[in-house]
Design a protein around this motif. Structure first.
Motif, short mmCIF file in Angstrom:
data_model
loop_
_atom_site.label_atom_id
_atom_site.label_comp_id
_atom_site.label_asym_id
_atom_site.label_seq_id
_atom_site.Cartn_x
_atom_site.Cartn_y
_atom_site.Cartn_z
N ALA A 61 -8.85 -6.20 -0.86
CA ALA A 61 -9.75 -5.36 -1.66
C ALA A 61 -10.00 -4.02 -0.98
CB ALA A 61 -11.07 -6.09 -1.88
N GLN B 44 -6.57 -1.90 -1.30
CA GLN B 44 -6.20 -1.57 -2.68
C GLN B 44 -4.69 -1.33 -2.84
OE1 GLN B 44 -8.74 1.81 -3.69
NE2 GLN B 44 -10.44 0.45 -4.16
N LYS C 277 -0.88 -0.97 -4.19
CA LYS C 277 -0.38 -0.27 -5.36
C LYS C 277 0.43 -1.17 -6.28
CE LYS C 277 -0.08 4.16 -2.92
NZ LYS C 277 0.80 5.31 -2.57
N THR D 157 0.82 -1.21 0.00
CA THR D 157 0.00 0.00 0.00
C THR D 157 0.85 1.26 0.00
OG1 THR D 157 -0.13 0.22 2.43
CG2 THR D 157 -1.76 -1.21 1.35
#
Length: 214
Positions: A133, A136, A138, A97
């Protein structure tokens, strides 16, 4: 403004408690904090240590102790259904992330609470998929670039002498554990004790190691 590197592994209940208590511990101080996931198992291996959960009586004490600390400090905490568990998926997700291995407080909070609230299996595949999910990432969580970032964090921690989590490093000084937050705050407030012999000279003495032979 002082800067703190906060080294953490989501497997550690003490890291969870310290993370939750940190805003109160730093209240009124001007500081920045970088949250850096590291692999606790690699730190323990480097220093030749066993983890608390690898020693049966210490495991029992640790779990009771952290639940008491949560109760005493008003910090919600529940043991996951199985512990210890494999924290690598959570660590890799956390790092994924970020841009550089330092994660946001929100990402750290989300994962810590996923593990330490609700009493469910931390490594359950369905829960992990939902967490992924939600956050999210990167980059590919299991890609080489992401694995390298986690290793870099861990190697950096080792280079600074970090031997466990939670650990806070500021001005090259290392503070460890949930109870280490009190020392950290005192240092950041400029307590002169940290410039005296009790800090600087505490370890400057010979060690009389006991031989295993009588």
């Amino acid at each position: 403004m002082k800067h703190i590197d906060f080294y953490l592994d989501f497997i550690s209940p003490y890291a969870h408690l310290a993370f939750e208590h940190l805003p109160e511990a730093l209240e009124g101080l001007s500081v920045s904090v970088a949250y850096k996931p590291v692999l606790l198992g690699a730190l323990l291996k480097h220093h030749g240590q066993l983890g608390p959960a690898e020693i049966p009586s210490k495991r029992s004490w640790t779990y009771r102790h952290v639940l008491w600390l949560g109760h005493a400090h008003g910090l919600p905490i529940e043991m996951p259904a199985s512990h210890p568990y494999n924290p690598l998926p959570h660590l890799r997700l956390a790092v994924a992330t970020s841009d550089d291995g330092s994660i946001s407080r929100l990402a750290a909070e989300t994962i810590f609470r996923h593990v330490w609230r609700g009493g469910e299996e931390a490594g359950d595949a369905t829960r992990l998929a939902a967490l992924t999910a939600q956050l999210q990432p990167k980059r590919d969580v299991n890609g080489d670039e992401n694995k390298a970032l986690l290793k870099r964090n861990t190697d950096e921690a080792v280079a600074q002498g970090v031997f466990g989590v939670p650990c806070y490093v500021v001005d090259g000084r290392l503070f460890w554990g949930f109870d280490g937050l009190a020392l950290l705050r005192a240092y950041l407030q400029g307590d002169a004790w940290f410039d005296g012999p009790q800090w600087t000279g505490a370890d400057q003495r010979p060690s009389l190691l006991r031989s295993s032979k009588s």
